[in-house]
Design a protein around this motif. Structure first.
Motif, mmCIF file in Angstrom:
data_model
loop_
_atom_site.group_PDB
_atom_site.id
_atom_site.type_symbol
_atom_site.label_atom_id
_atom_site.label_comp_id
_atom_site.label_asym_id
_atom_site.label_seq_id
_atom_site.Cartn_x
_atom_site.Cartn_y
_atom_site.Cartn_z
ATOM 1 N N ARG A 1 6.382 11.945 -7.850
ATOM 2 C CA ARG A 1 4.914 11.889 -7.810
ATOM 3 C C ARG A 1 4.456 10.493 -7.383
ATOM 4 N N LYS A 2 5.105 9.465 -7.924
ATOM 5 C CA LYS A 2 4.747 8.094 -7.553
ATOM 6 C C LYS A 2 4.990 7.850 -6.067
ATOM 7 N N ILE A 3 6.121 8.335 -5.576
ATOM 8 C CA ILE A 3 6.454 8.140 -4.160
ATOM 9 C C ILE A 3 5.443 8.852 -3.271
ATOM 10 N N VAL A 4 5.124 10.097 -3.625
ATOM 11 C CA VAL A 4 4.218 10.894 -2.805
ATOM 12 C C VAL A 4 2.803 10.339 -2.816
ATOM 13 N N HIS A 5 2.365 9.803 -3.947
ATOM 14 C CA HIS A 5 0.985 9.330 -4.054
ATOM 15 C C HIS A 5 0.786 7.889 -3.618
ATOM 16 N N GLN A 6 1.861 7.179 -3.358
ATOM 17 C CA GLN A 6 1.666 5.811 -2.897
ATOM 18 C C GLN A 6 1.211 5.842 -1.452
ATOM 19 N N GLY A 7 0.500 4.826 -1.050
ATOM 20 C CA GLY A 7 -0.015 4.781 0.305
ATOM 21 C C GLY A 7 1.031 4.315 1.300
ATOM 22 N N VAL A 8 0.672 4.387 2.555
ATOM 23 C CA VAL A 8 1.531 3.950 3.640
ATOM 24 C C VAL A 8 0.828 2.792 4.328
ATOM 25 N N GLU A 9 1.534 1.664 4.486
ATOM 26 C CA GLU A 9 0.942 0.512 5.151
ATOM 27 C C GLU A 9 0.852 0.779 6.643
ATOM 28 N N VAL A 10 -0.285 0.396 7.220
ATOM 29 C CA VAL A 10 -0.483 0.534 8.653
ATOM 30 C C VAL A 10 0.146 -0.682 9.322
ATOM 31 N N GLU A 11 1.012 -0.442 10.291
ATOM 32 C CA GLU A 11 1.735 -1.529 10.946
ATOM 33 C C GLU A 11 0.772 -2.463 11.660
ATOM 34 N N GLY A 12 0.937 -3.762 11.441
ATOM 35 C CA GLY A 12 0.106 -4.757 12.103
ATOM 36 C C GLY A 12 -1.274 -4.889 11.494
ATOM 37 N N ASP A 13 -1.460 -4.379 10.278
ATOM 38 C CA ASP A 13 -2.775 -4.390 9.637
ATOM 39 C C ASP A 13 -2.567 -4.503 8.131
ATOM 40 N N ASP A 14 -3.590 -4.911 7.402
ATOM 41 C CA ASP A 14 -3.509 -4.981 5.946
ATOM 42 C C ASP A 14 -3.941 -3.666 5.306
ATOM 43 N N GLU A 15 -4.249 -2.688 6.120
ATOM 44 C CA GLU A 15 -4.751 -1.405 5.626
ATOM 45 C C GLU A 15 -3.627 -0.566 5.018
ATOM 46 N N VAL A 16 -3.937 0.130 3.927
ATOM 47 C CA VAL A 16 -3.008 1.079 3.318
ATOM 48 C C VAL A 16 -3.690 2.442 3.327
#
Length: 116
Positions: free
Chosen positions: A27-42
């Motif tokens: 659940r933790k893995i699935v709900h964590q965000g994905v970092e956008v490459e070259g950006d600080d956005e998740v």
């Protein structure tokens, strides 16, 4: 790398307490965000799932999408907030600190201090 069925078989052999621990970790893995490459956005997992569902709807013809005109209108409405206040409301703020001070004399004193 093990296949899905191999992993599933291994999980089914675990004790119930270990299966529940595994579920919590997944659940933790699935709900964590994905970092956008070259950006600080998740990007959150929910946003990714919504995006994938929207794409599937579009590809299947269940969603026609929106025109560029509609998109620009939505963007304008969501991005450009209407100002609640005016800069003119600050007019005269703090004027009492200048009472009894000659403006020209003050400016000359400041200029003199620049020259040391």
């Amino acid at each position: 790398m093990p296949t899905y069925n191999e992993v599933l078989t291994q999980v089914q052999r675990l004790a119930l307490s270990d299966q529940l621990r595994l579920l919590e970790e997944l659940r933790k893995i699935v709900h964590q965000g994905v970092e956008v490459e070259g950006d600080d956005e998740v990007v959150s997992a929910q946003e990714i799932a919504e995006s994938q569902a929207a794409l599937a709807d579009y590809v299947a013809g269940r969603d026609r999408g929106i025109s560029s005109k509609e998109f620009k209108l939505k963007l304008r409405q969501s991005v450009i907030p209407k100002p609640n206040r005016s800069i003119l409301e600050l007019e005269g703020l703090g004027k009492e600190i200048w009472n009894g001070i000659d403006a020209g004399e003050y400016v000359n004193q400041e200029r003199d201090s620049w020259n040391g």
